[in-house]
Write an enzyme that holds these catalytic residues in place. Structure first.
Site, PDB file in Angstrom:
ATOM      1  N   HIS A   1       6.774   6.719   2.673  1.00 36.95           N
ATOM      2  CA  HIS A   1       6.342   5.363   2.999  1.00 36.95           C
ATOM      3  C   HIS A   1       4.829   5.316   3.137  1.00 36.95           C
ATOM      4  CE1 HIS A   1      10.492   4.582   4.765  1.00 36.95           C
ATOM      5  NE2 HIS A   1      10.386   5.871   4.974  1.00 36.95           N
ATOM      6  N   TYR A   2       4.248   4.109   3.077  1.00 43.23           N
ATOM      7  CA  TYR A   2       2.908   3.909   3.624  1.00 43.23           C
ATOM      8  C   TYR A   2       3.020   2.992   4.830  1.00 43.23           C
ATOM      9  CZ  TYR A   2       2.670  -0.382   0.653  1.00 43.23           C
ATOM     10  OH  TYR A   2       2.909  -1.579   0.024  1.00 43.23           O
ATOM     11  N   THR A   3       2.014   3.036   5.699  1.00 44.57           N
ATOM     12  CA  THR A   3       2.104   2.344   6.985  1.00 44.57           C
ATOM     13  C   THR A   3       1.584   0.916   6.958  1.00 44.57           C
ATOM     14  OG1 THR A   3      -0.070   3.134   7.680  1.00 44.57           O
ATOM     15  CG2 THR A   3       1.844   4.528   8.212  1.00 44.57           C
TER      16      THR A   3
ATOM     17  N   GLU B   1       5.702   8.954   6.827  1.00 42.00           N
ATOM     18  CA  GLU B   1       4.781   7.826   6.688  1.00 42.00           C
ATOM     19  C   GLU B   1       3.383   8.354   6.413  1.00 42.00           C
ATOM     20  OE1 GLU B   1       5.132   4.489   6.972  1.00 42.00           O
ATOM     21  OE2 GLU B   1       7.114   4.172   7.888  1.00 42.00           O
TER      22      GLU B   1
ATOM     23  N   HIS C   1      10.316   4.577  -0.574  1.00 40.17           N
ATOM     24  CA  HIS C   1      11.027   3.470   0.059  1.00 40.17           C
ATOM     25  C   HIS C   1      11.407   2.413  -0.977  1.00 40.17           C
ATOM     26  CE1 HIS C   1      11.193   0.973   4.058  1.00 40.17           C
ATOM     27  NE2 HIS C   1      12.378   1.226   3.546  1.00 40.17           N
TER      28      HIS C   1
ATOM     29  N   ASP D   1       6.561   0.287  -1.086  1.00 37.57           N
ATOM     30  CA  ASP D   1       5.858   1.530  -0.738  1.00 37.57           C
ATOM     31  C   ASP D   1       6.635   2.755  -1.261  1.00 37.57           C
ATOM     32  OD1 ASP D   1       7.752   0.588   1.280  1.00 37.57           O
ATOM     33  OD2 ASP D   1       7.120   2.269   2.541  1.00 37.57           O
TER      34      ASP D   1
END
Length: 259
Positions: free
Chosen positions: A41-43, A104, A152, A162
């Protein structure tokens, strides 16, 4: 006598408090890790805000990797379930929180310009280096094979994008962590599909073979386009418009052909 009774009672209570006696001398061969996938994921935020969110009682992740420096934070033990995947499906498995490890990466994701175009933020080299080391460690400890790492956007293509088109999946492939189609084979197949593009049902079946949840009604609807776009974002990030073209067909055909 009273002292003896109290002593016996104390021993009994101590035994109850420590739990049942279990014989652990025998081990079954029929087992593997509960973690079958690693979800990236990215945040969409900076480090401080990411930590605030992920340390709360809502969304969570097993690991968070910063940008500068690329520190790896462990927020949830791997034997515990983190709440990072949400409603999801991959290879027929649903609700992947229970069968995955979430990672993440601190990254703002994207912003939109005045024309509504998404401008994506890149990942730092140090951050990707740290991720590669972490992924190799997790996969070795859990006995996972290449293909266990997904984005994701792969497991929830109708609502997530993401880790985005600037995430370096090819770097992970070069490290032996994810499958990657042979460029020569893709070029050959692209010529074939340029003459005759398969129907939508073919694309849906090929995407399902990759692991995606995709309709099977043989119509190019928005849901199917979103799945195609998720696949393209991973293997052809230069254009991920959800259009079923010859190059996308070639990538699918090569990936789904046993080597």
């Amino acid at each position: 006598m009273k002292a003896l009774i109290l002593g016996a009672l104390a021993v009994l209570l101590a035994g109850c408090a420590s739990g049942p006696r279990i014989d652990t001398r025998h081990t079954s061969l029929g087992q593997d890790s509960r973690a079958q996938f690693i979800v990236l994921h990215y945040t969409s935020s900076d480090l401080q805000r990411s930590l605030e969110i992920l340390k709360g009682d809502g969304v969570s992740s097993h690991y968070l990797i910063g940008e500068f420096p690329a520190t790896i934070y462990r927020l949830v033990d791997e034997d515990r379930r983190a709440w990072h995947a949400g409603e999801s499906q991959w290879n027929g498995r649903t609700w992947l929180n229970s069968s995955s490890i979430g990672i993440e990466l601190v990254n703002r994701g994207y912003v939109e310009d005045a024309q509504g175009r998404r401008l994506w933020y890149p990942y730092s080299e140090a951050q990707v280096d740290a991720l590669v080391v972490l992924l190799k460690d997790i996969m070795q400890r859990h006995g996972l094979k290449p293909g266990a790492i997904v984005g994701h956007s792969d497991i929830a293509p109708q609502r997530k994008v993401d880790p985005g088109p600037l995430f370096p999946w090819k770097r992970l492939a070069d490290e032996g962590l994810v499958p990657w189609p042979d460029a020569v084979a893709v070029a050959q197949q692209r010529q074939v599909f340029a003459e005759q593009l398969p129907d939508i049902g073919w694309f849906q079946r090929q995407l399902a073979a990759q692991g995606y949840k995709v309709p099977t009604h043989e119509h190019l609807d928005l849901e199917t386009r979103n799945v195609i776009a998720a696949f393209q974002m991973k293997y052809r990030p230069s254009r991920f418009d959800g259009e079923p073209d010859a190059e996308t067909a070639a990538l699918l055909a090569v990936l789904n052909t046993p080597s």
